[in-house]
Design an enzyme around this catalytic site. Structure first.
Site, short mmCIF file in Angstrom:
data_model
loop_
_atom_site.label_atom_id
_atom_site.label_comp_id
_atom_site.label_asym_id
_atom_site.label_seq_id
_atom_site.Cartn_x
_atom_site.Cartn_y
_atom_site.Cartn_z
N ASP A 52 12.43 14.04 -33.52
CA ASP A 52 13.42 13.91 -34.61
C ASP A 52 14.28 15.17 -34.74
O ASP A 52 14.71 15.52 -35.84
CB ASP A 52 12.72 13.62 -35.95
CG ASP A 52 11.79 12.43 -35.87
OD1 ASP A 52 12.25 11.38 -35.38
OD2 ASP A 52 10.62 12.54 -36.28
N HIS B 136 16.25 7.13 -31.78
CA HIS B 136 17.37 8.05 -31.64
C HIS B 136 18.56 7.53 -32.45
O HIS B 136 19.03 6.42 -32.21
CB HIS B 136 17.75 8.22 -30.17
CG HIS B 136 16.71 8.95 -29.37
ND1 HIS B 136 16.78 9.11 -28.01
CD2 HIS B 136 15.57 9.56 -29.76
CE1 HIS B 136 15.73 9.79 -27.60
NE2 HIS B 136 14.98 10.07 -28.64
#
Length: 400
Positions: A95, A123
């Site tokens: 992340d 993503h």
């Protein structure tokens, strides 16, 4: 705390302040073995750490991936510089903002390859067309002139991929076999892998021993890969072969023993499984090919290739916070292997970090112990720190 540089470089003569909403927009990239001063100056500012001459990590860049919802103009390197084979990884727990970086660099690349993991990735890319959350598709899929590849080292949930492609196409992004290629050596995440993952994680939750799995079957797909008890995408092209059908029957018998004996589930039927495989073959046969040879030829022709990792280095199965890791290798050294070009090496490695720490799932994460619960909640809300794949609130803390 202090960066000194040439005129035009960002300077901070005071210690960094406490985390504010502004800092939630920041990401830090360490680039190895490349000079990046000529990257798009509206987004990047070159920094020279005081000890750069004595440190091996090269130049440090401070960037703002979320500063705009539009892509920056094309950014070219200096004459003679190339990004022939570049691996982009997350250098924390995941992340970090890799999707945005891959999306920006896709404008100057021809091939983007996901080399490990499955649909447990999340993503996020924001463009003029809106916000896209990509689980299996490489982040370059939003560029019509870029060829995107799901590489050898991936485990592919074909039902999830079907839905993800449909969601992208519904928003005007065209996807076809010329634009997207699936490695014939990639492992299929079979329907029972998700079932096993959820059953086992629920069992562990009752004893307080859960790993924080995404329950998408990734660990079980990789486990069966190494036990040789699953199919690869290339097998879908040969479902009429007696050898493939015999293997499928053997795999199903073994899996029924596990599910019925350990979890008291109803057995699955071979005709239903074969029909499912034929359905996937009909849908994806045109996408499946020898992607390793394709990538190797692209590099030989001078094409620029990006190898995109999922999650972060601290989730690597060998070098991460085991056993609270993913089930694949998330570090750059695995990039060429997972992409299908083991005879090649990475010309460049880009590690992506952000200005604070986040983590999804169980396992060691001492940064969260350094601040109060209110501080964590404020940062989580300001930074939108909720899992892109699962929606779970991320654990947060200062940069560690």
């Amino acid at each position: 705390r202090r960066f000194r540089g040439r005129s035009g470089c960002f300077k901070a003569d005071a210690p960094f302040p406490r985390v504010s909403p502004h800092l939630t927009e920041l990401r830090i990239i360490y680039t190895l073995s490349i000079r990046a001063r000529e990257w798009n100056k509206t987004v990047f500012r070159s920094l020279t750490p005081p000890m750069a001459a004595h440190r091996p990590w090269g130049r440090c860049l401070l960037i703002c991936p979320k500063i705009s919802t539009t892509r920056p103009p094309r950014a070219d390197f200096q004459a003679g510089e190339t990004m022939a084979n570049t691996v982009i990884i997350g250098a924390q727990w995941g992340d970090e903002g890799k999707g945005k970086i891959v999306d920006m660099l896709s404008a100057q690349s021809q091939v983007i390859v996901r080399f490990q993991g499955g649909n447990n990735a999340g993503h996020t890319v924001v463009t003029n067309q809106g916000k896209f959350v990509l689980n299996l598709l490489p982040s370059g899929i939003l560029h019509p002139d870029v060829i995107c590849i799901l590489g050898d080292g991936m485990v592919v949930d074909l039902e999830h991929l079907t839905n993800e492609i449909k969601q992208i196409e519904d928003r005007g992004i065209q996807i076809n076999p010329k634009h997207l290629k699936l490695s014939k050596k990639a492992t299929i995440s079979m329907p029972w892998h998700r079932i096993q993952d959820e059953l086992e994680e629920n069992r562990l939750e009752r004893t307080g021993s859960a790993f924080g799995s995404t329950k998408r079957g990734i660990a079980y797909a990789y486990s069966d890969k190494y036990r040789k008890k699953t199919l690869r995408l290339g097998d879908l092209l040969h479902l009429d072969d007696t050898a493939v059908q015999a293997r499928l029957k053997t795999i199903l018998e073994s899996k029924n023993l596990e599910l019925a004996g350990c979890y008291h589930q109803e057995p699955m039927s071979y005709p239903a499984l074969l029909d499912w495989c034929r359905e996937q073959a009909e849908r994806f046969s045109k996408y499946i090919c020898d992607t390793g040879t394709f990538i190797d030829k692209a590099l030989s022709c001078g094409k620029k290739v990006i190898l995109e990792a999922q999650l972060g280095a601290l989730r690597d199965i060998d070098y991460g916070i085991f056993p609270y890791t993913s089930s694949s290798s998330t570090i750059s050294a695995y990039g060429p292997i997972g992409a299908g070009i083991p005879g090649r090496h990475a010309d460049h490695v880009v590690g992506v970090l952000k200005a604070y720490s986040t983590c999804v799932g169980a396992g060691p994460f001492v940064a969260e112990n350094a601040v109060s619960e209110k501080w964590q909640q404020d940062l989580r809300e300001a930074g939108g720190e909720f899992g892109a794949a699962t929606g779970r609130p991320r654990r947060v803390g200062p940069f560690d």
